[in-house]
Scaffold this motif. Sequence first.
Motif, mmCIF file in Angstrom:
data_model
loop_
_atom_site.group_PDB
_atom_site.id
_atom_site.type_symbol
_atom_site.label_atom_id
_atom_site.label_comp_id
_atom_site.label_asym_id
_atom_site.label_seq_id
_atom_site.Cartn_x
_atom_site.Cartn_y
_atom_site.Cartn_z
ATOM 1 N N TYR A 83 84.628 29.398 11.660
ATOM 2 C CA TYR A 83 85.757 30.061 11.017
ATOM 3 C C TYR A 83 85.442 31.548 10.879
ATOM 4 O O TYR A 83 84.394 31.927 10.349
ATOM 5 N N TYR A 84 86.367 32.359 11.374
ATOM 6 C CA TYR A 84 86.216 33.805 11.361
ATOM 7 C C TYR A 84 87.298 34.434 10.492
ATOM 8 O O TYR A 84 88.447 33.990 10.506
ATOM 9 N N CYS A 85 86.935 35.485 9.780
ATOM 10 C CA CYS A 85 87.970 36.292 9.157
ATOM 11 C C CYS A 85 88.110 37.601 9.939
ATOM 12 O O CYS A 85 87.159 38.044 10.600
ATOM 13 N N TYR A 132 88.932 44.245 13.247
ATOM 14 C CA TYR A 132 87.628 43.996 12.625
ATOM 15 C C TYR A 132 87.430 42.496 12.418
ATOM 16 O O TYR A 132 88.343 41.796 11.960
ATOM 17 N N TRP A 133 86.220 42.053 12.735
ATOM 18 C CA TRP A 133 85.899 40.630 12.675
ATOM 19 C C TRP A 133 84.561 40.415 11.993
ATOM 20 O O TRP A 133 83.626 41.231 12.134
ATOM 21 N N GLY A 134 84.462 39.305 11.286
ATOM 22 C CA GLY A 134 83.179 38.886 10.760
ATOM 23 C C GLY A 134 82.401 38.085 11.788
ATOM 24 O O GLY A 134 82.873 37.855 12.902
ATOM 25 N N GLN A 135 81.229 37.648 11.397
ATOM 26 C CA GLN A 135 80.350 36.936 12.329
ATOM 27 C C GLN A 135 80.664 35.440 12.381
ATOM 28 O O GLN A 135 80.178 34.738 13.270
ATOM 29 N N GLY A 136 81.452 34.966 11.462
ATOM 30 C CA GLY A 136 81.849 33.565 11.450
ATOM 31 C C GLY A 136 80.978 32.714 10.542
ATOM 32 O O GLY A 136 79.818 33.046 10.270
ATOM 33 N N THR A 137 81.544 31.623 10.074
ATOM 34 C CA THR A 137 80.805 30.646 9.282
ATOM 35 C C THR A 137 81.130 29.258 9.837
ATOM 36 O O THR A 137 82.287 28.942 10.093
ATOM 37 N N GLN A 138 80.107 28.458 10.050
ATOM 38 C CA GLN A 138 80.269 27.161 10.698
ATOM 39 C C GLN A 138 80.697 26.110 9.681
ATOM 40 O O GLN A 138 80.100 25.987 8.600
ATOM 41 N N VAL A 139 81.717 25.360 10.071
ATOM 42 C CA VAL A 139 82.154 24.206 9.290
ATOM 43 C C VAL A 139 82.006 22.972 10.174
ATOM 44 O O VAL A 139 82.528 22.941 11.293
ATOM 45 N N ILE A 140 81.281 21.985 9.677
ATOM 46 C CA ILE A 140 81.110 20.726 10.393
ATOM 47 C C ILE A 140 81.572 19.599 9.489
ATOM 48 O O ILE A 140 81.094 19.467 8.356
ATOM 49 N N VAL A 141 82.522 18.820 9.991
ATOM 50 C CA VAL A 141 83.075 17.719 9.214
ATOM 51 C C VAL A 141 82.644 16.412 9.863
ATOM 52 O O VAL A 141 82.955 16.153 11.024
ATOM 53 N N SER A 142 81.922 15.610 9.120
ATOM 54 C CA SER A 142 81.452 14.331 9.646
ATOM 55 C C SER A 142 82.435 13.222 9.280
ATOM 56 O O SER A 142 83.045 13.244 8.216
#
Length: 119
Positions: free
Chosen positions: A91-93, A108-118
Amino acid sequence: QVQLVESGGGLVQAGGSLRLSCTASGRTSSNNPVAWFRQAPGREREFVAAINWNTNYADSAKGRLTISRDNAKNTVFLQVNGLKPEDTAVYYCAAGDRFAKRAETYAYWGQGTQVIVSS
Protein backbone atom coordinates in the motif's frame (compact mmCIF):
# COMPACT_ATOMS: atom_id res chain seq x y z
CA GLN A 1 9.58 18.58 -2.17
CA VAL A 2 7.27 16.43 -0.12
CA GLN A 3 8.37 13.31 1.70
CA LEU A 4 5.84 10.61 2.56
CA VAL A 5 6.33 7.74 4.98
CA GLU A 6 3.79 4.94 5.31
CA SER A 7 3.44 2.67 8.31
CA GLY A 8 0.98 0.27 9.86
CA GLY A 9 1.20 -2.68 7.51
CA GLY A 10 1.73 -6.23 8.64
CA LEU A 11 0.42 -9.76 8.70
CA VAL A 12 -3.21 -10.13 9.70
CA GLN A 13 -5.79 -12.87 9.54
CA ALA A 14 -8.79 -12.59 7.25
CA GLY A 15 -11.55 -10.60 8.88
CA GLY A 16 -9.11 -8.47 10.84
CA SER A 17 -8.42 -4.75 10.61
CA LEU A 18 -5.47 -2.47 10.08
CA ARG A 19 -4.92 1.25 10.16
CA LEU A 20 -2.31 2.48 7.76
CA SER A 21 -0.66 5.86 8.27
CA CYS A 22 0.98 8.23 5.83
CA THR A 23 2.97 11.05 7.38
CA ALA A 24 4.11 13.94 5.23
CA SER A 25 7.00 16.33 5.68
CA GLY A 26 8.54 19.07 3.61
CA ARG A 27 6.42 21.44 1.54
CA THR A 28 3.08 20.10 2.67
CA SER A 29 -0.34 21.69 2.72
CA SER A 30 -3.50 20.49 4.36
CA ASN A 31 -5.28 21.27 1.08
CA ASN A 32 -3.15 18.95 -1.02
CA PRO A 33 -4.91 15.78 -2.10
CA VAL A 34 -3.49 12.57 -0.70
CA ALA A 35 -4.35 9.16 -2.07
CA TRP A 36 -3.78 5.55 -1.25
CA PHE A 37 -2.93 3.03 -3.94
CA ARG A 38 -2.05 -0.62 -3.68
CA GLN A 39 -0.15 -3.08 -5.80
CA ALA A 40 -0.52 -6.82 -5.48
CA PRO A 41 2.11 -9.21 -6.87
CA GLY A 42 1.85 -9.43 -10.63
CA ARG A 43 -0.82 -6.74 -10.84
CA GLU A 44 -0.89 -3.08 -11.73
CA ARG A 45 -1.01 -0.41 -9.09
CA GLU A 46 -4.64 0.46 -8.36
CA PHE A 47 -6.40 3.38 -6.74
CA VAL A 48 -7.93 2.78 -3.32
CA ALA A 49 -9.02 6.14 -1.88
CA ALA A 50 -8.22 9.85 -1.91
CA ILE A 51 -8.88 12.82 0.34
CA ASN A 52 -8.64 16.58 0.26
CA TRP A 53 -11.64 18.34 1.81
CA ASN A 54 -13.69 15.52 0.30
CA THR A 55 -13.16 11.79 -0.07
CA ASN A 56 -13.26 9.43 -3.01
CA TYR A 57 -13.13 5.65 -2.98
CA ALA A 58 -12.63 2.89 -5.47
CA ASP A 59 -15.82 0.86 -5.85
CA SER A 60 -14.05 -2.16 -4.37
CA ALA A 61 -13.13 -0.15 -1.27
CA LYS A 62 -16.51 1.29 -0.38
CA GLY A 63 -17.88 0.02 2.89
CA ARG A 64 -14.67 -1.53 4.23
CA LEU A 65 -12.13 1.24 3.93
CA THR A 66 -12.13 4.72 5.41
CA ILE A 67 -9.67 7.46 4.58
CA SER A 68 -9.17 10.34 6.97
CA ARG A 69 -6.59 12.96 7.81
CA ASP A 70 -5.18 14.75 10.84
CA ASN A 71 -3.84 18.02 9.49
CA ALA A 72 -2.20 18.91 12.80
CA LYS A 73 -0.02 15.80 12.42
CA ASN A 74 0.33 15.98 8.62
CA THR A 75 -0.95 12.42 8.54
CA VAL A 76 -3.50 10.61 6.40
CA PHE A 77 -4.95 7.33 7.59
CA LEU A 78 -6.50 4.37 5.82
CA GLN A 79 -8.64 2.20 8.05
CA VAL A 80 -9.20 -1.21 6.50
CA ASN A 81 -11.79 -3.51 8.04
CA GLY A 82 -12.90 -7.00 7.14
CA LEU A 83 -9.59 -7.79 5.48
CA LYS A 84 -9.58 -10.43 2.77
CA PRO A 85 -6.68 -12.37 1.26
CA GLU A 86 -7.18 -10.38 -1.95
CA ASP A 87 -6.31 -7.23 0.00
CA THR A 88 -2.74 -8.50 0.19
CA ALA A 89 -0.59 -5.86 -1.48
CA VAL A 90 1.93 -3.12 -0.93
CA TYR A 91 0.00 0.00 0.00
CA TYR A 92 1.39 3.34 -1.13
CA CYS A 93 0.36 6.85 -0.30
CA ALA A 94 0.78 9.64 -2.81
CA ALA A 95 0.42 13.41 -2.73
CA GLY A 96 -0.18 15.88 -5.51
CA ASP A 97 -2.06 18.91 -6.68
CA ARG A 98 -5.09 17.23 -8.21
CA PHE A 99 -7.82 15.16 -6.59
CA ALA A 100 -7.79 12.19 -8.94
CA LYS A 101 -7.74 8.41 -9.25
CA ARG A 102 -4.90 8.13 -11.75
CA ALA A 103 -1.51 7.35 -10.29
CA GLU A 104 0.33 9.54 -12.79
CA THR A 105 -1.36 12.65 -11.40
CA TYR A 106 0.49 12.31 -8.10
CA ALA A 107 4.02 13.66 -7.96
CA TYR A 108 5.13 12.37 -4.58
CA TRP A 109 5.10 8.79 -3.34
CA GLY A 110 6.04 6.94 -0.21
CA GLN A 111 8.02 3.72 -0.12
CA GLY A 112 4.99 1.57 0.62
CA THR A 113 3.91 -0.65 3.49
CA GLN A 114 3.23 -4.36 3.03
CA VAL A 115 -0.10 -5.84 4.02
CA ILE A 116 -0.44 -9.62 4.05
CA VAL A 117 -3.80 -11.19 4.81
CA SER A 118 -3.81 -14.87 5.67
CA SER A 119 -6.87 -17.02 5.09
